[in-house]
Write a protein that holds these residues in place. Structure first.
Motif, PDB file in Angstrom:
ATOM      1  N   GLU A 295      15.518  39.378  21.625  1.00 51.60           N
ATOM      2  CA  GLU A 295      14.942  38.021  21.209  1.00 51.60           C
ATOM      3  C   GLU A 295      13.800  38.223  20.697  1.00 51.60           C
ATOM      4  O   GLU A 295      12.712  38.483  21.498  1.00 51.60           O
ATOM      5  N   VAL A 296      13.209  37.917  19.577  1.00 52.80           N
ATOM      6  CA  VAL A 296      11.890  37.803  18.811  1.00 52.80           C
ATOM      7  C   VAL A 296      12.155  36.552  18.097  1.00 52.80           C
ATOM      8  O   VAL A 296      12.983  35.971  17.517  1.00 52.80           O
ATOM      9  N   PRO A 297      10.831  35.954  17.916  1.00 52.57           N
ATOM     10  CA  PRO A 297      10.568  34.860  17.090  1.00 52.57           C
ATOM     11  C   PRO A 297      11.024  35.160  15.852  1.00 52.57           C
ATOM     12  O   PRO A 297      10.676  36.155  15.269  1.00 52.57           O
ATOM     13  N   VAL A 298      11.513  34.061  15.078  1.00 47.61           N
ATOM     14  CA  VAL A 298      12.083  34.211  13.625  1.00 47.61           C
ATOM     15  C   VAL A 298      11.277  33.110  12.917  1.00 47.61           C
ATOM     16  O   VAL A 298      11.264  32.089  13.506  1.00 47.61           O
ATOM     17  N   TYR A 299      10.730  33.337  11.798  1.00 45.64           N
ATOM     18  CA  TYR A 299      10.047  32.598  10.791  1.00 45.64           C
ATOM     19  C   TYR A 299      10.659  32.700   9.229  1.00 45.64           C
ATOM     20  O   TYR A 299      11.067  33.680   8.832  1.00 45.64           O
ATOM     21  N   VAL A 300      11.216  31.509   9.006  1.00 46.51           N
ATOM     22  CA  VAL A 300      11.849  31.594   7.679  1.00 46.51           C
ATOM     23  C   VAL A 300      10.832  30.725   6.673  1.00 46.51           C
ATOM     24  O   VAL A 300      10.482  29.734   6.963  1.00 46.51           O
TER      25      VAL A 300
END
Length: 162
Positions: free
Chosen positions: A110-115
């Motif tokens: 689980e890693v932060p995702v930035y779109v």
């Protein structure tokens, strides 16, 4: 039995929308340009996923194939430290996918995702689907939902990470 990266993506997507299927190609699609040519779409419609790290923290940035993720935005997302692109080994360990085939969801860790909002201008965007010979057509809204991402202006030095 361990699922292949493509099967892992397919099964993850089915939980959101059973009509979405990966598109498979005979040849690997190593760049946004090659992928766009294979589909006959704009380079910007190819969503590139880039893993960055600061010390032991990782974050995945997803942006249109025709923009550059701005270092200031990556740094702002992490909040501190000097971000570096993850090594191919780190990418595979954290995402479960090889460089060039990184799907922005169904990640190993689980890693932060930035779109990046640069993808918002297209009705359909194409992410990698776990293997270099695949692409997955999704809407911008579906991409946000499936990644649980924060929307940012990663392509602009003045962008925001709110």
């Amino acid at each position: 039995m361990i699922a292949s990266p493509l099967e892992k993506v397919r099964s993850y997507v089915q939980r959101y929308d059973s009509s979405i299927e990966p598109i498979l190609f005979e040849q690997p699609l190593p760049t946004s340009e090659v992928a766009a040519q294979a589909l006959g779409v704009e380079i910007g419609q190819i969503a590139k996923s880039i893993l960055f790290r600061v010390d032991e923290q990782f974050a995945l940035f997803v942006a249109a194939g025709d923009v550059r993720v701005h270092p200031k935005q990556v740094k702002a997302a992490f909040g501190q430290g000097k971000p570096k692109m993850a090594t191919p080994e780190e990418v595979e360990k954290m995402t479960g996918f090889r460089v060039g085939a990184v799907c922005p969801f169904a990640l190993q860790e689980e890693v932060p995702v930035y779109v990046d909002r640069s993808l918002k201008r297209f009705s359909v965007v194409y992410t990698a689907a776990g293997i270099a010979e695949s692409l997955l057509p999704v809407t911008y809204e579906a991409l946000l939902e499936m990644t649980g991402a924060k929307e940012i202006n990663a392509a602009s030095p003045e962008g925001d990470v709110s």
